[in-house]
Motif scaffolding. Sequence first.
Motif, PDB file in Angstrom:
ATOM      1  N   PHE A 159      71.248  24.258  -3.852  1.00 53.86           N
ATOM      2  CA  PHE A 159      72.048  23.377  -3.011  1.00 53.86           C
ATOM      3  C   PHE A 159      71.931  21.952  -3.541  1.00 53.86           C
ATOM      4  O   PHE A 159      70.863  21.361  -3.512  1.00 53.86           O
ATOM      5  N   THR A 160      73.044  21.377  -3.992  1.00 56.31           N
ATOM      6  CA  THR A 160      73.022  20.009  -4.489  1.00 56.31           C
ATOM      7  C   THR A 160      73.870  19.092  -3.632  1.00 56.31           C
ATOM      8  O   THR A 160      74.016  17.920  -3.924  1.00 56.31           O
ATOM      9  N   THR A 161      74.479  19.642  -2.605  1.00 59.34           N
ATOM     10  CA  THR A 161      75.321  18.830  -1.734  1.00 59.34           C
ATOM     11  C   THR A 161      74.466  17.834  -0.969  1.00 59.34           C
ATOM     12  O   THR A 161      73.459  18.196  -0.383  1.00 59.34           O
ATOM     13  N   GLN A 162      74.821  16.586  -0.948  1.00 57.21           N
ATOM     14  CA  GLN A 162      74.071  15.565  -0.237  1.00 57.21           C
ATOM     15  C   GLN A 162      74.331  15.675   1.256  1.00 57.21           C
ATOM     16  O   GLN A 162      75.321  16.265   1.709  1.00 57.21           O
ATOM     17  N   LEU A 163      73.440  15.079   2.052  1.00 58.46           N
ATOM     18  CA  LEU A 163      73.569  15.148   3.494  1.00 58.46           C
ATOM     19  C   LEU A 163      74.876  14.531   3.963  1.00 58.46           C
ATOM     20  O   LEU A 163      75.427  14.929   4.986  1.00 58.46           O
ATOM     21  N   ALA A 164      75.396  13.558   3.207  1.00 55.21           N
ATOM     22  CA  ALA A 164      76.645  12.925   3.618  1.00 55.21           C
ATOM     23  C   ALA A 164      77.781  13.926   3.626  1.00 55.21           C
ATOM     24  O   ALA A 164      78.599  13.960   4.557  1.00 55.21           O
ATOM     25  N   SER A 165      77.842  14.778   2.591  1.00 53.40           N
ATOM     26  CA  SER A 165      78.896  15.787   2.554  1.00 53.40           C
ATOM     27  C   SER A 165      78.587  16.944   3.472  1.00 53.40           C
ATOM     28  O   SER A 165      79.488  17.592   4.000  1.00 53.40           O
ATOM     29  N   LEU A 166      77.283  17.242   3.690  1.00 53.43           N
ATOM     30  CA  LEU A 166      76.929  18.306   4.620  1.00 53.43           C
ATOM     31  C   LEU A 166      77.360  17.981   6.034  1.00 53.43           C
ATOM     32  O   LEU A 166      77.682  18.858   6.829  1.00 53.43           O
ATOM     33  N   SER A 167      77.354  16.688   6.371  1.00 53.69           N
ATOM     34  CA  SER A 167      77.754  16.313   7.720  1.00 53.69           C
ATOM     35  C   SER A 167      79.205  16.670   7.985  1.00 53.69           C
ATOM     36  O   SER A 167      79.620  16.878   9.116  1.00 53.69           O
ATOM     37  N   GLN A 168      80.012  16.782   6.903  1.00 56.82           N
ATOM     38  CA  GLN A 168      81.389  17.211   7.067  1.00 56.82           C
ATOM     39  C   GLN A 168      81.486  18.726   7.162  1.00 56.82           C
ATOM     40  O   GLN A 168      82.442  19.252   7.718  1.00 56.82           O
ATOM     41  N   ALA A 169      80.504  19.422   6.590  1.00 57.26           N
ATOM     42  CA  ALA A 169      80.553  20.883   6.563  1.00 57.26           C
ATOM     43  C   ALA A 169      80.020  21.510   7.833  1.00 57.26           C
ATOM     44  O   ALA A 169      80.333  22.639   8.143  1.00 57.26           O
ATOM     45  N   PHE A 170      79.185  20.786   8.592  1.00 58.50           N
ATOM     46  CA  PHE A 170      78.543  21.376   9.762  1.00 58.50           C
ATOM     47  C   PHE A 170      78.783  20.524  10.988  1.00 58.50           C
ATOM     48  O   PHE A 170      78.846  19.298  10.912  1.00 58.50           O
ATOM     49  N   ASN A 171      78.906  21.175  12.126  1.00 58.61           N
ATOM     50  CA  ASN A 171      78.879  20.491  13.403  1.00 58.61           C
ATOM     51  C   ASN A 171      77.495  20.676  13.977  1.00 58.61           C
ATOM     52  O   ASN A 171      77.134  21.782  14.356  1.00 58.61           O
ATOM     53  N   VAL A 172      76.673  19.649  14.027  1.00 57.50           N
ATOM     54  CA  VAL A 172      75.289  19.779  14.486  1.00 57.50           C
ATOM     55  C   VAL A 172      75.178  19.161  15.867  1.00 57.50           C
ATOM     56  O   VAL A 172      75.442  17.982  16.054  1.00 57.50           O
ATOM     57  N   ASN A 173      74.810  19.973  16.836  1.00 59.09           N
ATOM     58  CA  ASN A 173      74.575  19.451  18.178  1.00 59.09           C
ATOM     59  C   ASN A 173      73.386  20.172  18.773  1.00 59.09           C
ATOM     60  O   ASN A 173      72.656  20.853  18.074  1.00 59.09           O
ATOM     61  N   ALA A 180      66.169  19.296   7.422  1.00 62.27           N
ATOM     62  CA  ALA A 180      67.339  19.138   8.273  1.00 62.27           C
ATOM     63  C   ALA A 180      68.610  19.233   7.434  1.00 62.27           C
ATOM     64  O   ALA A 180      68.673  18.747   6.312  1.00 62.27           O
ATOM     65  N   GLY A 181      69.615  19.891   8.006  1.00 61.53           N
ATOM     66  CA  GLY A 181      70.912  19.953   7.352  1.00 61.53           C
ATOM     67  C   GLY A 181      71.063  21.031   6.311  1.00 61.53           C
ATOM     68  O   GLY A 181      72.161  21.239   5.798  1.00 61.53           O
ATOM     69  N   VAL A 182      69.988  21.729   5.965  1.00 61.22           N
ATOM     70  CA  VAL A 182      70.061  22.796   4.963  1.00 61.22           C
ATOM     71  C   VAL A 182      70.275  24.125   5.676  1.00 61.22           C
ATOM     72  O   VAL A 182      69.470  24.519   6.519  1.00 61.22           O
ATOM     73  N   PRO A 183      71.348  24.845   5.383  1.00 58.81           N
ATOM     74  CA  PRO A 183      71.633  26.096   6.099  1.00 58.81           C
ATOM     75  C   PRO A 183      70.610  27.184   5.800  1.00 58.81           C
ATOM     76  O   PRO A 183      70.084  27.275   4.695  1.00 58.81           O
ATOM     77  N   TYR A 184      70.339  28.012   6.801  1.00 58.41           N
ATOM     78  CA  TYR A 184      69.417  29.136   6.620  1.00 58.41           C
ATOM     79  C   TYR A 184      69.935  30.320   7.417  1.00 58.41           C
ATOM     80  O   TYR A 184      70.681  30.170   8.391  1.00 58.41           O
ATOM     81  N   MET A 185      69.548  31.520   6.995  1.00 56.18           N
ATOM     82  CA  MET A 185      69.991  32.744   7.667  1.00 56.18           C
ATOM     83  C   MET A 185      69.287  32.886   9.008  1.00 56.18           C
ATOM     84  O   MET A 185      68.080  32.691   9.117  1.00 56.18           O
ATOM     85  N   ASP A 186      70.070  33.238  10.012  1.00 53.31           N
ATOM     86  CA  ASP A 186      69.555  33.267  11.377  1.00 53.31           C
ATOM     87  C   ASP A 186      70.197  34.429  12.124  1.00 53.31           C
ATOM     88  O   ASP A 186      71.167  35.038  11.646  1.00 53.31           O
ATOM     89  N   THR A 187      69.672  34.749  13.292  1.00 52.94           N
ATOM     90  CA  THR A 187      70.238  35.776  14.147  1.00 52.94           C
ATOM     91  C   THR A 187      70.792  35.143  15.414  1.00 52.94           C
ATOM     92  O   THR A 187      70.246  34.162  15.913  1.00 52.94           O
ATOM     93  N   LYS A 188      71.852  35.720  15.927  1.00 55.60           N
ATOM     94  CA  LYS A 188      72.483  35.193  17.142  1.00 55.60           C
ATOM     95  C   LYS A 188      71.742  35.630  18.409  1.00 55.60           C
ATOM     96  O   LYS A 188      72.017  35.100  19.485  1.00 55.60           O
TER      97      LYS A 188
END
Length: 367
Positions: free
Chosen positions: A14-28, A118-126
């Motif tokens: 993963f080389t995407t910076q947090l600035a671009s990750l903020s566009q890829a994810f909705n974090v709440n 923070a901001g790095v995606p990981y595999m999870d269960t619902k």
Amino acid sequence: MKVITTYAYPALLFTTQLASLSQAFNVNVNVNVNLNKINVNKINVNVNQPQLPAAVRQTSRSSSSIFQAAKAESDFEVPRSVSDQQTVDANVYNIPLEEAADLWTASVQESNNADRKAGVPYMDTKSKDHFVDDILSLEVSRNGGLGLELLELAGGRDDGIGVTIVSGVAKGGNAEKAGILPGDSISAVTVLETGSSGDSASSSSSGLGLVEETNGRTCITECRDFDNTIDALVNFPGDNVDAVYLNVKRIRRWPKIQVQVEYPKSQCAEGFDPIRNLEFFAGENLKRALQNRGIVLDDSGNPKCDFCGSNACYVSILKGKTLLNPIGKTEEKLMELNQNCRLSCKTTVGYNMQEGDLKLRVNLSQW
């Protein structure tokens, strides 16, 4: 002498910076991951397939979706097996492929911790009734092909983030022999390469000889789409590698304990049932589990516990003692005359991923 050196393969990390990750994810607060496209693709993975033909990728589903992950971190420890007489094979809690495909999602967290950034995606269960287990360094031979099939649950993004799982393994194939199951997600591919190092002239004069050195290359594939996962399995190892070592993520059902709690009748109002039937997750602390489910621990007649300071920490185990963690030396000495009693603050239910029935009494001096 062997020297093991492991380094990450930079091209696929993963080389995407947090600035671009903020566009890829909705974090709440509920941690939502916005995966713009869903594609389902399948392929049989073989080392003799250097490139992925376009005709092989058959997209059977495509739509817009927002993946909403359940709370990833529990307030109790994920159950882990320890090798002793109470060990349970964790594979008894595996789930079918169809169920795993419905539960897999990608999550991010808002702040750093010891496990991930923070901001790095990981595999999870619902589902809170399931957990994601890590199975490390499964050696898979490349002789004759890996013998597995991949399914992309989510992908189609420019940054390569997605959800890809194993949808099938060839019967008797290398992946099956290594222990990979349908529903697993490959989180890393490692290649070990052995060579020799040292100056031959100086080595000969000193009599030490050459030093055998093993270098490891690792490509991270957690939360990567179909194409990146295929590239890591087929192209990343190179032509002269006989085996790859795979880290996989596996969703397992959380073991549960059926618990019967009995109050002393002296503490119960007329018509109140002194027995409560509860369900605990394996790995929960007994005292916290009781309190979280509304059990009132109030026993002024008992001395205060040296560990938690409560006078209602003592419980009597009527059934299911083997479902609890082994008693410590201090607690064993304290309970020398009451061998069916435990300190609930020092007790873990479902020790070693066990399931079963537990029956206990609380507020012991009131009986």
